[in-house]
Design a protein around this motif. Structure first.
Motif, PDB file in Angstrom:
ATOM      1  N   GLY A 118      57.837 -62.190  13.281  1.00 27.70           N
ATOM      2  CA  GLY A 118      57.846 -60.724  13.392  1.00 27.70           C
ATOM      3  C   GLY A 118      58.704 -60.042  12.341  1.00 27.70           C
ATOM      4  N   LYS A 119      59.038 -60.752  11.260  1.00 22.23           N
ATOM      5  CA  LYS A 119      59.913 -60.191  10.232  1.00 22.23           C
ATOM      6  C   LYS A 119      59.283 -58.985   9.545  1.00 22.23           C
ATOM      7  CE  LYS A 119      62.228 -61.380   5.890  1.00 22.23           C
ATOM      8  NZ  LYS A 119      62.499 -62.466   4.903  1.00 22.23           N
ATOM      9  N   GLU A 120      58.004 -59.094   9.214  1.00 20.87           N
ATOM     10  CA  GLU A 120      57.340 -58.021   8.448  1.00 20.87           C
ATOM     11  C   GLU A 120      57.346 -56.677   9.169  1.00 20.87           C
ATOM     12  OE1 GLU A 120      53.011 -57.012   6.402  1.00 20.87           O
ATOM     13  OE2 GLU A 120      53.454 -59.029   7.125  1.00 20.87           O
ATOM     14  N   PRO A 121      56.891 -56.588  10.428  1.00 27.26           N
ATOM     15  CA  PRO A 121      56.938 -55.284  11.096  1.00 27.26           C
ATOM     16  C   PRO A 121      58.361 -54.794  11.342  1.00 27.26           C
ATOM     17  CG  PRO A 121      56.264 -57.003  12.629  1.00 27.26           C
ATOM     18  CD  PRO A 121      56.237 -57.603  11.271  1.00 27.26           C
ATOM     19  N   ALA A 122      59.323 -55.708  11.542  1.00 23.68           N
ATOM     20  CA  ALA A 122      60.710 -55.296  11.729  1.00 23.68           C
ATOM     21  C   ALA A 122      61.255 -54.629  10.475  1.00 23.68           C
ATOM     22  CB  ALA A 122      61.568 -56.503  12.103  1.00 23.68           C
ATOM     23  N   VAL A 123      60.925 -55.212   9.317  1.00 28.82           N
ATOM     24  CA  VAL A 123      61.347 -54.623   8.045  1.00 28.82           C
ATOM     25  C   VAL A 123      60.653 -53.280   7.822  1.00 28.82           C
ATOM     26  CG1 VAL A 123      61.276 -54.896   5.533  1.00 28.82           C
ATOM     27  CG2 VAL A 123      61.893 -56.841   6.991  1.00 28.82           C
ATOM     28  N   GLN A 124      59.387 -53.203   8.198  1.00 34.96           N
ATOM     29  CA  GLN A 124      58.627 -51.957   8.022  1.00 34.96           C
ATOM     30  C   GLN A 124      59.214 -50.819   8.847  1.00 34.96           C
ATOM     31  OE1 GLN A 124      54.645 -53.208   9.032  1.00 34.96           O
ATOM     32  NE2 GLN A 124      54.085 -53.570   6.901  1.00 34.96           N
ATOM     33  N   ILE A 125      59.579 -51.092  10.087  1.00 32.29           N
ATOM     34  CA  ILE A 125      60.122 -50.024  10.930  1.00 32.29           C
ATOM     35  C   ILE A 125      61.484 -49.580  10.429  1.00 32.29           C
ATOM     36  CG2 ILE A 125      61.307 -51.463  12.652  1.00 32.29           C
ATOM     37  CD1 ILE A 125      59.306 -48.248  13.276  1.00 32.29           C
ATOM     38  N   SER A 126      62.246 -50.509   9.852  1.00 35.91           N
ATOM     39  CA  SER A 126      63.535 -50.146   9.272  1.00 35.91           C
ATOM     40  C   SER A 126      63.343 -49.220   8.072  1.00 35.91           C
ATOM     41  CB  SER A 126      64.288 -51.407   8.847  1.00 35.91           C
ATOM     42  OG  SER A 126      65.526 -51.067   8.268  1.00 35.91           O
ATOM     43  N   ARG A 127      62.371 -49.548   7.219  1.00 30.36           N
ATOM     44  CA  ARG A 127      62.084 -48.689   6.070  1.00 30.36           C
ATOM     45  C   ARG A 127      61.538 -47.341   6.514  1.00 30.36           C
ATOM     46  NH1 ARG A 127      58.931 -53.213   2.341  1.00 30.36           N
ATOM     47  NH2 ARG A 127      60.784 -54.428   1.734  1.00 30.36           N
ATOM     48  N   PHE A 128      60.733 -47.373   7.567  1.00 31.76           N
ATOM     49  CA  PHE A 128      60.141 -46.134   8.065  1.00 31.76           C
ATOM     50  C   PHE A 128      61.228 -45.192   8.589  1.00 31.76           C
ATOM     51  CE2 PHE A 128      57.933 -43.653  11.406  1.00 31.76           C
ATOM     52  CZ  PHE A 128      56.991 -43.044  10.600  1.00 31.76           C
ATOM     53  N   SER A 129      62.233 -45.740   9.268  1.00 29.27           N
ATOM     54  CA  SER A 129      63.339 -44.923   9.754  1.00 29.27           C
ATOM     55  C   SER A 129      64.083 -44.282   8.587  1.00 29.27           C
ATOM     56  CB  SER A 129      64.296 -45.779  10.583  1.00 29.27           C
ATOM     57  OG  SER A 129      63.653 -46.288  11.723  1.00 29.27           O
ATOM     58  N   ASP A 130      64.252 -45.037   7.508  1.00 26.49           N
ATOM     59  CA  ASP A 130      64.873 -44.479   6.307  1.00 26.49           C
ATOM     60  C   ASP A 130      64.033 -43.338   5.739  1.00 26.49           C
ATOM     61  OD1 ASP A 130      66.963 -46.265   6.431  1.00 26.49           O
ATOM     62  OD2 ASP A 130      66.006 -47.732   5.121  1.00 26.49           O
ATOM     63  N   GLN A 131      62.714 -43.476   5.814  1.00 30.85           N
ATOM     64  CA  GLN A 131      61.816 -42.434   5.326  1.00 30.85           C
ATOM     65  C   GLN A 131      61.976 -41.154   6.137  1.00 30.85           C
ATOM     66  OE1 GLN A 131      57.687 -43.589   5.315  1.00 30.85           O
ATOM     67  NE2 GLN A 131      56.965 -41.561   4.739  1.00 30.85           N
TER      68      GLN A 131
ATOM     69  N   ALA B 157      64.675 -53.793  17.203  1.00 29.10           N
ATOM     70  CA  ALA B 157      63.904 -53.084  16.179  1.00 29.10           C
ATOM     71  C   ALA B 157      62.899 -52.140  16.829  1.00 29.10           C
ATOM     72  CB  ALA B 157      63.183 -54.085  15.278  1.00 29.10           C
ATOM     73  N   LYS B 158      62.330 -52.589  17.938  1.00 32.51           N
ATOM     74  CA  LYS B 158      61.355 -51.763  18.659  1.00 32.51           C
ATOM     75  C   LYS B 158      62.020 -50.504  19.220  1.00 32.51           C
ATOM     76  CE  LYS B 158      60.219 -52.755  22.763  1.00 32.51           C
ATOM     77  NZ  LYS B 158      59.801 -53.508  23.958  1.00 32.51           N
ATOM     78  N   MET B 159      63.272 -50.620  19.662  1.00 33.81           N
ATOM     79  CA  MET B 159      63.980 -49.462  20.204  1.00 33.81           C
ATOM     80  C   MET B 159      64.221 -48.401  19.138  1.00 33.81           C
ATOM     81  SD  MET B 159      64.245 -49.789  23.366  1.00 33.81           S
ATOM     82  CE  MET B 159      65.291 -48.363  23.614  1.00 33.81           C
ATOM     83  N   VAL B 160      64.384 -48.845  17.883  1.00 31.13           N
ATOM     84  CA  VAL B 160      64.517 -47.879  16.787  1.00 31.13           C
ATOM     85  C   VAL B 160      63.259 -47.022  16.704  1.00 31.13           C
ATOM     86  CG1 VAL B 160      64.763 -47.593  14.295  1.00 31.13           C
ATOM     87  CG2 VAL B 160      66.115 -49.324  15.497  1.00 31.13           C
ATOM     88  N   ALA B 161      62.081 -47.693  16.777  1.00 33.50           N
ATOM     89  CA  ALA B 161      60.813 -46.958  16.743  1.00 33.50           C
ATOM     90  C   ALA B 161      60.671 -46.070  17.963  1.00 33.50           C
ATOM     91  CB  ALA B 161      59.643 -47.945  16.670  1.00 33.50           C
TER      92      ALA B 161
ATOM     93  N   GLN C 163      72.982 -43.915  13.152  1.00 34.53           N
ATOM     94  CA  GLN C 163      73.712 -44.804  14.050  1.00 34.53           C
ATOM     95  C   GLN C 163      72.829 -45.965  14.513  1.00 34.53           C
ATOM     96  OE1 GLN C 163      75.353 -42.824  17.424  1.00 34.53           O
ATOM     97  NE2 GLN C 163      76.318 -44.636  18.267  1.00 34.53           N
ATOM     98  N   LEU C 164      71.553 -45.641  14.834  1.00 33.11           N
ATOM     99  CA  LEU C 164      70.614 -46.683  15.235  1.00 33.11           C
ATOM    100  C   LEU C 164      70.393 -47.679  14.101  1.00 33.11           C
ATOM    101  CD1 LEU C 164      67.945 -44.598  17.169  1.00 33.11           C
ATOM    102  CD2 LEU C 164      69.413 -46.362  18.125  1.00 33.11           C
ATOM    103  N   GLN C 165      70.253 -47.154  12.870  1.00 39.88           N
ATOM    104  CA  GLN C 165      70.059 -48.012  11.715  1.00 39.88           C
ATOM    105  C   GLN C 165      71.259 -48.945  11.521  1.00 39.88           C
ATOM    106  OE1 GLN C 165      66.914 -48.170  11.070  1.00 39.88           O
ATOM    107  NE2 GLN C 165      67.040 -47.773   8.889  1.00 39.88           N
ATOM    108  N   ASN C 166      72.457 -48.377  11.638  1.00 39.57           N
ATOM    109  CA  ASN C 166      73.663 -49.187  11.465  1.00 39.57           C
ATOM    110  C   ASN C 166      73.760 -50.259  12.551  1.00 39.57           C
ATOM    111  OD1 ASN C 166      74.469 -47.764   9.217  1.00 39.57           O
ATOM    112  ND2 ASN C 166      75.635 -46.261  10.395  1.00 39.57           N
TER     113      ASN C 166
ATOM    114  N   MET D   4      73.254 -55.871  14.074  1.00 38.97           N
ATOM    115  CA  MET D   4      72.650 -56.903  14.905  1.00 38.97           C
ATOM    116  C   MET D   4      71.976 -57.963  14.021  1.00 38.97           C
ATOM    117  SD  MET D   4      73.310 -56.317  18.037  1.00 38.97           S
ATOM    118  CE  MET D   4      72.182 -57.532  18.673  1.00 38.97           C
ATOM    119  N   LYS D   5      71.335 -57.509  12.931  1.00 40.07           N
ATOM    120  CA  LYS D   5      70.676 -58.439  12.024  1.00 40.07           C
ATOM    121  C   LYS D   5      71.705 -59.358  11.356  1.00 40.07           C
ATOM    122  CE  LYS D   5      66.988 -58.577  10.815  1.00 40.07           C
ATOM    123  NZ  LYS D   5      65.916 -59.494  11.226  1.00 40.07           N
ATOM    124  N   LEU D   6      72.851 -58.791  10.982  1.00 42.78           N
ATOM    125  CA  LEU D   6      73.893 -59.581  10.333  1.00 42.78           C
ATOM    126  C   LEU D   6      74.470 -60.626  11.294  1.00 42.78           C
ATOM    127  CD1 LEU D   6      75.776 -56.807   8.298  1.00 42.78           C
ATOM    128  CD2 LEU D   6      74.285 -58.612   7.411  1.00 42.78           C
TER     129      LEU D   6
END
Length: 365
Positions: free
Chosen positions: A54-67, A224-228, A353-356, A361-363
């Motif tokens: 599930g790495k790809e959609p997790a990365v996508q949602i992170s980028r989307f939040s930045d957008q 990651a889903k909670m960010v979305a 804050q959610l992004q951080n 959590m990823k780290l």
């Protein structure tokens, strides 16, 4: 493998992602062949595959939040404040007294100066009309930008929903795989290990480690889903603010300004006709002192002309009402913008804050 979202599209994508709806989606996804296939694709012996599941959609949602955060920061809501100030300065030039009735004696005293006075009045409101035209063009552009922004936010909401569903499928598939391992393979290996099978004991340790990694990966996907999930209401708040602004701009400015401007043009023209008619009447009155008989007919005609020319097609009350609508619209638009600024600031802070939290959590993972 990139799953599709055929099971949850259409109107469902526009619904609010409530807790009840999330539970319904999870239950439905567990029965989907696509999710079952994802679960079967997980090799419990391959730790790298588990860690990257599930790495790809997790990365996508992170980028989307930045957008979305970038959209909040680059919004042009603040730019409209200067437009409103400029429009306010122009509207302050309007004076109802310019169009009120003047005493009859006034024209007798200023008969020769009436034309100059009229030219001055005409120049004032002609200049005012040109300035209003410039602001009107900018306000119309701003309204178009707000409409485009609202449409873009709607597309972003749909995209966010699709990201959420993709993450949900991966998370559910991981949970299905974990449950299967715990209910089937784990008890079998535990029994063999207790019976003294050393190979089974080694396999048991590997399986337990795989289950732990898989459960951790499911947890990461849930985060990651909670960010979305929490990004969705922020998008709707931005849309709601834009919609309020579009409605206010359309009703108070885009619709009313042309009416106000046309009213000014007709009012100035009517004022000029009235001055001409009154000047003619005054001239006729003086002529009548010398030509009494002929002046009776001329005087009657002059009075008729004055009455006809003195009736404007648009009342000054209509212009004043348009002015009041525009001024009130500026105040209400300013209030809406202040509220939008506050909501954007809160939304930006919350998403950051959610992004951080997500990155931390990823780290840790």
């Amino acid at each position: 493998m990139q799953p599709t979202n055929s099971a949850f599209t259409g109107n469902q994508a526009t619904d609010a992602l409530t807790e009840d709806k999330v539970s319904e989606i999870k239950l439905a996804l567990r029965k989907e062949p696509e999710v079952q296939q994802l679960a079967h694709s997980i090799d419990e012996r391959d730790q790298i595959q588990i860690l990257e599941f599930g790495k790809e959609p997790a990365v996508q949602i992170s980028r989307f939040s930045d957008q979305i955060l970038n959209n909040m920061r680059t919004t042009k809501v603040e730019d409209s404040g200067e437009l409103l100030k400029q429009l306010g300065r122009i509207m302050d030039k309007f004076d109802k007294k310019d169009f009120e009735q003047t005493s009859k004696g006034f024209f007798g005293k200023l008969f020769k100066k009436s034309e100059k006075m009229m030219e001055k009045l005409f120049g004032k409101y002609q200049s005012m009309g040109q300035e209003i035209d410039k602001v009107y063009v900018e306000i119309s552009k701003y309204q178009t930008e707000m409409v485009d922004s609202t449409t873009m936010l709607d597309e972003m909401y749909e995209q966010n929903y699709q990201y959420y569903l993709t993450l949900e499928k991966y998370a559910v598939a991981g949970q299905v795989k974990s449950d299967d391992l715990k209910q089937n393979m784990l008890p079998q290996l535990e029994s063999k290990a207790l019976a003294g099978d050393q190979l089974a004991g080694m396999q048991l340790d590997t399986l337990r480690n795989a289950i732990e990694l898989l459960d951790q990966r499911v947890y990461d996907l849930e985060m990651a889903k909670m960010v979305a999930l929490q990004t969705a209401p922020q998008i709707r708040l931005l849309q709601r603010g834009n919609t309020k602004l579009i409605g206010k701009i359309n009703s108070a400015f885009v619709t009313t300004i042309p009416i106000f401007k046309n009213g000014l043009i007709q009012a100035v023209a009517a004022k000029r006709q009235k001055l001409v008619a009154d000047s003619m009447s005054e001239l006729d009155r003086r002529t009548n002192e010398m030509l009494v008989r002929n002046a009776q007919n001329i005087s009657q005609q002059s009075v008729d002309i004055a009455r006809l020319a003195g009736a404007p097609s648009i009342k000054i009350e209509t212009i004043e009402e348009s002015w009041n609508i525009i001024m009130k619209g500026m105040q209400e638009t300013k209030s809406i913008e202040e509220e939008n600024k506050r909501l954007r600031a809160e939304g930006t802070k919350k998403l950051e804050q959610l992004q951080n939290n997500f990155k931390q959590m990823k780290l840790k993972g």
